[in-house]
Design an enzyme around this catalytic site. Structure first.
Site, mmCIF file in Angstrom:
data_model
loop_
_atom_site.group_PDB
_atom_site.id
_atom_site.type_symbol
_atom_site.label_atom_id
_atom_site.label_comp_id
_atom_site.label_asym_id
_atom_site.label_seq_id
_atom_site.Cartn_x
_atom_site.Cartn_y
_atom_site.Cartn_z
ATOM 1 C CG ASP A 250 60.304 113.484 109.508
ATOM 2 O OD1 ASP A 250 61.493 113.419 109.879
ATOM 3 O OD2 ASP A 250 59.821 114.475 108.937
ATOM 4 C CG HIS A 251 60.269 116.351 112.617
ATOM 5 N ND1 HIS A 251 61.117 117.149 113.341
ATOM 6 C CD2 HIS A 251 60.538 116.596 111.315
ATOM 7 C CE1 HIS A 251 61.869 117.854 112.522
ATOM 8 N NE2 HIS A 251 61.541 117.522 111.281
ATOM 9 C CG HIS B 217 60.683 122.106 109.486
ATOM 10 N ND1 HIS B 217 61.463 122.191 110.615
ATOM 11 C CD2 HIS B 217 60.958 120.897 108.935
ATOM 12 C CE1 HIS B 217 62.168 121.084 110.752
ATOM 13 N NE2 HIS B 217 61.883 120.280 109.744
ATOM 14 C CG HIS C 247 64.962 118.177 108.852
ATOM 15 N ND1 HIS C 247 64.244 117.798 109.956
ATOM 16 C CD2 HIS C 247 65.684 117.080 108.495
ATOM 17 C CE1 HIS C 247 64.511 116.537 110.260
ATOM 18 N NE2 HIS C 247 65.398 116.086 109.389
ATOM 19 C CB SER D 39 59.501 122.892 100.838
ATOM 20 O OG SER D 39 59.122 121.536 100.876
ATOM 21 C CG ASN E 195 63.841 115.100 105.770
ATOM 22 O OD1 ASN E 195 64.576 114.262 105.255
ATOM 23 N ND2 ASN E 195 63.452 115.021 107.030
#
Length: 283
Positions: free
Chosen positions: A84-85, A183, A211, A214, A233
């Site tokens: 990832d990333h 993020h 993304h 959360s 994600n």
């Protein structure tokens, strides 16, 4: 069971109008918690190793990747590995040999033409290795210690027409889109732009990825999946669960020194978060 392929899991989720959950892992406890949570709800899952996680592990990809692969192969649900990333071309080129079936190449920090050129080169290499590749267009923000982005700032969100051209010219298999998440959010207060998501879904012929999930409330996540998001994600939510559980345990047991005691509590908390979020996504 054998490692699953990320592309297959995402395609199946997109076809069923659900989303596959992809969780960022840092420690072996993260790996075990994600698999345990997915097994508890009988759902497939993606284990993600970010470039930042590799840096934390002294710049070495293989120790965590091999541990994740070994755990995944013993899981009772399909588990895929995703890198990832990735910004480093050197790290990108380690993906296939390390057991990853997919990679997210992150050149979104660059101006559009440079992002496109770098992503096109990465996609050509990835496809030659049989890897599924994801890219990002727009400004999700909040990576590398930066504060979470103002996702409502002018120009931060992915433009559907630009995204259509980017996907066609880069050849990527999936696109992470900026629709209001960021993020590293520790509060679940993000409000998504569902009208923009609708237009992106109509404009693009590849799966869309969210993304910074959360920081997105459950109802917003469910609406995003209904609107076309096929991969979600999650990283910070696991760290919040783990850290909170460990803090609570150590406060109640200040004499504790055996790390297994508090790490097991943290692992259990993360597994609960994984199961809850997978249910929200309908997977």
């Amino acid at each position: 069971m054998p490692l699953a392929a990320t592309g297959d899991l995402v395609a199946a989720a997109a076809g069923a109008r659900t989303a596959v959950a992809a969780f960022n892992i840092i420690t072996l406890e993260h790996v075990e918690a994600v698999i345990a949570g997915a097994e508890s709800v009988a759902a497939p899952v993606v284990l993600q190793v970010s470039e930042n996680a590799v840096k934390f592990r002294y710049g070495r990809l293989l120790p965590l990747a091999r541990a994740a692969a070994a755990a995944a192969e013993r899981a009772s649900v399909p588990v895929a590995l995703h890198l990832d990333h990735v910004q480093s071309d050197d790290l990108l080129r380690q993906a296939s040999a390390a057991g990853f079936s997919s990679v997210m190449y992150d050149a979104a920090r660059l101006p559009y033409e440079e992002n496109l050129a770098a992503t096109r080169a990465a996609a050509d290499w990835a496809h030659a290795q049989g890897l599924w590749i994801e890219a990002e267009l727009g400004a999700v923000g909040g990576k590398n210690g930066e504060p979470p982005l103002d996702a409502h700032a002018p120009g931060a969100r992915t433009d559907p027409a630009e995204a259509r051209a980017f996907v066609a010219d880069s050849g990527v298999n999936a696109l992470a889109v900026a629709i209001g998440s960021s993020h590293a959010m520790t509060t679940r207060t993000a409000a998504l732009d569902h009208d923009r998501l609708k237009r992106l879904t109509a404009a693009l012929g590849v799966p869309l990825v969210l993304h910074g999930s959360s920081g997105v409330p459950d109802d917003e996540l469910a609406a995003a999946v209904a609107g076309g998001i096929a991969k979600v994600n999650v990283g910070t939510a696991l760290n919040i669960a783990m850290t909170g559980a460990i803090r609570e345990f150590l406060a109640a047991h200040p004499e504790a020194v055996d790390s297994r005691k508090y790490l097991s509590v943290g692992r259990e908390a993360m597994a609960g978060t994984v199961a809850r979020l997978i249910r929200v996504l309908g997977a």
